[in-house]
Design a protein around this motif. Sequence first.
Motif, mmCIF file in Angstrom:
data_model
loop_
_atom_site.group_PDB
_atom_site.id
_atom_site.type_symbol
_atom_site.label_atom_id
_atom_site.label_comp_id
_atom_site.label_asym_id
_atom_site.label_seq_id
_atom_site.Cartn_x
_atom_site.Cartn_y
_atom_site.Cartn_z
ATOM 1 N N CYS A 107 -58.103 14.685 3.778
ATOM 2 C CA CYS A 107 -56.665 14.454 3.784
ATOM 3 C C CYS A 107 -55.934 15.791 3.629
ATOM 4 O O CYS A 107 -56.504 16.761 3.121
ATOM 5 C CB CYS A 107 -56.231 13.503 2.658
ATOM 6 S SG CYS A 107 -56.604 14.105 0.990
ATOM 7 N N LEU A 143 -46.217 12.157 10.340
ATOM 8 C CA LEU A 143 -47.185 11.061 10.358
ATOM 9 C C LEU A 143 -47.667 10.754 11.781
ATOM 10 O O LEU A 143 -48.837 10.385 11.986
ATOM 11 C CB LEU A 143 -46.551 9.823 9.713
ATOM 12 C CG LEU A 143 -47.457 8.702 9.242
ATOM 13 C CD1 LEU A 143 -48.546 9.198 8.311
ATOM 14 C CD2 LEU A 143 -46.618 7.620 8.542
ATOM 15 N N LEU A 176 -45.540 5.463 -3.516
ATOM 16 C CA LEU A 176 -46.061 4.255 -2.863
ATOM 17 C C LEU A 176 -44.974 3.531 -2.078
ATOM 18 O O LEU A 176 -45.243 2.910 -1.046
ATOM 19 C CB LEU A 176 -46.698 3.331 -3.906
ATOM 20 C CG LEU A 176 -47.978 3.896 -4.529
ATOM 21 C CD1 LEU A 176 -48.417 3.027 -5.715
ATOM 22 C CD2 LEU A 176 -49.103 3.997 -3.503
ATOM 23 N N CYS A 179 -44.992 5.226 1.128
ATOM 24 C CA CYS A 179 -46.157 4.792 1.909
ATOM 25 C C CYS A 179 -45.894 3.441 2.566
ATOM 26 O O CYS A 179 -46.164 3.250 3.763
ATOM 27 C CB CYS A 179 -47.386 4.684 1.016
ATOM 28 S SG CYS A 179 -48.036 6.257 0.426
ATOM 29 N N ASP A 180 -45.372 2.517 1.774
ATOM 30 C CA ASP A 180 -45.168 1.167 2.309
ATOM 31 C C ASP A 180 -44.100 1.156 3.394
ATOM 32 O O ASP A 180 -44.189 0.381 4.355
ATOM 33 C CB ASP A 180 -44.770 0.207 1.173
ATOM 34 C CG ASP A 180 -45.950 -0.104 0.262
ATOM 35 O OD1 ASP A 180 -47.096 0.211 0.642
ATOM 36 O OD2 ASP A 180 -45.724 -0.651 -0.830
ATOM 37 N N ASP A 183 -45.789 3.505 6.460
ATOM 38 C CA ASP A 183 -47.139 3.176 6.931
ATOM 39 C C ASP A 183 -47.528 1.815 6.390
ATOM 40 O O ASP A 183 -48.442 1.680 5.582
ATOM 41 C CB ASP A 183 -48.129 4.258 6.444
ATOM 42 C CG ASP A 183 -49.549 4.009 6.917
ATOM 43 O OD1 ASP A 183 -49.738 3.686 8.104
ATOM 44 O OD2 ASP A 183 -50.472 4.141 6.074
ATOM 45 N N ARG A 185 -49.115 -1.685 5.562
ATOM 46 C CA ARG A 185 -50.515 -2.112 5.665
ATOM 47 C C ARG A 185 -50.589 -3.621 5.831
ATOM 48 O O ARG A 185 -49.850 -4.369 5.196
ATOM 49 C CB ARG A 185 -51.262 -1.753 4.384
ATOM 50 C CG ARG A 185 -51.324 -0.275 4.121
ATOM 51 C CD ARG A 185 -52.467 0.372 4.841
ATOM 52 N NE ARG A 185 -53.721 0.159 4.127
ATOM 53 C CZ ARG A 185 -54.906 0.506 4.627
ATOM 54 N NH1 ARG A 185 -54.991 0.999 5.842
ATOM 55 N NH2 ARG A 185 -56.008 0.326 3.929
ATOM 56 N N LEU A 195 -51.349 7.160 5.539
ATOM 57 C CA LEU A 195 -50.520 7.739 4.475
ATOM 58 C C LEU A 195 -50.947 7.150 3.133
ATOM 59 O O LEU A 195 -51.022 5.930 2.974
ATOM 60 C CB LEU A 195 -49.049 7.426 4.750
ATOM 61 C CG LEU A 195 -48.000 8.073 3.839
ATOM 62 C CD1 LEU A 195 -48.082 9.591 3.873
ATOM 63 C CD2 LEU A 195 -46.597 7.607 4.243
ATOM 64 N N GLY A 196 -51.236 8.031 2.192
ATOM 65 C CA GLY A 196 -51.644 7.576 0.864
ATOM 66 C C GLY A 196 -51.127 8.541 -0.186
ATOM 67 O O GLY A 196 -50.135 9.240 0.030
ATOM 68 N N VAL A 197 -51.811 8.568 -1.312
ATOM 69 C CA VAL A 197 -51.350 9.395 -2.429
ATOM 70 C C VAL A 197 -52.502 10.203 -3.017
ATOM 71 O O VAL A 197 -53.672 9.835 -2.900
ATOM 72 C CB VAL A 197 -50.733 8.527 -3.555
ATOM 73 C CG1 VAL A 197 -49.473 7.820 -3.063
ATOM 74 C CG2 VAL A 197 -51.744 7.524 -4.100
ATOM 75 N N ALA A 217 -51.677 1.033 -5.750
ATOM 76 C CA ALA A 217 -52.201 1.983 -4.765
ATOM 77 C C ALA A 217 -53.590 1.562 -4.293
ATOM 78 O O ALA A 217 -53.922 1.649 -3.104
ATOM 79 C CB ALA A 217 -52.247 3.382 -5.365
ATOM 80 N N ARG A 222 -54.836 3.330 -0.978
ATOM 81 C CA ARG A 222 -53.959 4.492 -0.818
ATOM 82 C C ARG A 222 -54.416 5.705 -1.624
ATOM 83 O O ARG A 222 -53.845 6.782 -1.470
ATOM 84 C CB ARG A 222 -52.541 4.146 -1.291
ATOM 85 C CG ARG A 222 -51.857 3.022 -0.555
ATOM 86 C CD ARG A 222 -51.085 3.522 0.646
ATOM 87 N NE ARG A 222 -50.186 2.472 1.137
ATOM 88 C CZ ARG A 222 -49.791 2.386 2.403
ATOM 89 N NH1 ARG A 222 -50.199 3.261 3.313
ATOM 90 N NH2 ARG A 222 -48.971 1.421 2.777
#
Lengths: 298, 298
Positions: A107, A143, A176, A179-180, A183, A185, A195-197, A217, A222
Amino acid sequence: MRDFSQDHRWLSLNTATIRKSRGQDLPLTSILDACAERGIRAISPWRDQVHAVGLAEVSRRIQAHGLELSGYCRGGMFPAADAQGLQAALDDNRRALDEACELNAPCLVLVVGALPGALQGQAAHKDLALARSQVRDGIAALLEDARARRMPLAIEPLHPMYAADRACVNTLAQALDLCDELDPRQPGASATPALGVAVDVYHTWWDPLLQAGISRAGRDQRILAFHVCDWLTPTRDLLNDRGMMGDGVIDIPRIRGWVEATGFAGYSEVEIFSTENWWQRPHEEVLDTCIARHRSAV
Amino acid sequence: MRDFSQDHRWLSLNTATIRKSRGQDLPLTSILDACAERGIRAISPWRDQVHAVGLAEVSRRIQAHGLELSGYCRGGMFPAADAQGLQAALDDNRRALDEACELNAPCLVLVVGALPGALQGQAAHKDLALARSQVRDGIAALLEDARARRMPLAIEPLHPMYAADRACVNTLAQALDLCDELDPRQPGASATPALGVAVDVYHTWWDPLLQAGISRAGRDQRILAFHVCDWLTPTRDLLNDRGMMGDGVIDIPRIRGWVEATGFAGYSEVEIFSTENWWQRPHEEVLDTCIARHRSAV
């Protein structure tokens, strides 16, 4: 939870930890050699350290040593005072993505940036909401490239004491939410998200919502990276006084337990900045201490 | 939003701001005189400064000058390593309540404490959840006395960089959750609650949920105090490098606008700790600057 007490196979070294040895700059090549000698299997190198040696040479040495990456440090710094600056940041992030691919990183870690100019001591404005909006737009643009290269982006929420100058994403929940939004899910999706953390105990340990955020997460896979060091009392410098695991007040095993309860089974990446202490010592001693503390305090 | 540009009638001075003048301790009596000379109508004194002069003498001088209080600094520090320590903290908080009553304060500000021993450099444990539980229990116990004395308690969420050693309540939402649990409000209740919050821009400006938290606090009249100073870039010390309003990156008028939109019409209390800058200057200059910046930057 995995037992770390017997070996250090899940220790990764963020190369900032020994960017100086005995107070002097230590080249990344020496860092790679020292890790390999000690059976450290993974690293997370910083871009400036890679550039100083050269990307191709670093890539060759990493392969020769059989090292993995636990992340590539770092993209981000999206906000800017004008359109030209925003574009320059995006272009630079695309180069970071290419480098992450070349180094086979899992990543690209994003330190997202904050008020433009603040890191240089003179913020161009005080509009934190604008900076956060530019971060959102920057990640959204990057992204597309990240998806095309199959290189996940890991937003690293930074401690609120960096909200002005380094990152205006300051809680796991805030990361998060991004992310949501950018991206989404499908429930039950199993592939690594685009995309995450990155969860760093130093930045997040204080958060009363940390356990809930880690669970959230984890539900969407994530958690792309897990970083450890310690919070010292007193902390004498906002940036460069991070502690060795076990020397501070963070209950690292408890947090690692929360992280692993979500299914995370990756590296624990040691990332210490320490002008007055660890960077003054021989890097061999620092690495040996990281290994010992990984076993006893992580 | 009230216009502060024409006068300083809504300026209160937290007396820590000039606890030193020209690098030397300045007695509270001199602070009171200097405030009165400049038409500053309100102060928020610290307990140690009150004790150094004597409660009765301070009370007499405050009345002679016609000064009001915007709060009394401070109770709290509830967590302890053993039952004796917990009891000692509660006893001391009850004395603080009595002093607040004697001084006719509108509230006792609570800096709730964190890991016992951490402020002295050696935390007794790393269990932040335990500290938070002790804070909850301590406030619950003190609240009975506070109600009996009709002296509201104001929980001050502190910046997360103080989570280890000064306060483990670190967001406005966390403070309001405590308020709702320990002092539930009837919808539409208008009387001042027994338990509320002190909103300090220095501690809360970074919070992505700040505006929402202020609205929530306002719905139940929980905002008992509003504190201002500024966040400097760089910040050179975690405790004693707060900036004068206008010298940093906090959009103070925006936050004051959110606070006043809830109906808050109290003082803006200036609270600056500054070892290297303001505490080195003559306190007359500091007060004049506070007044000027209250008009131009708050």
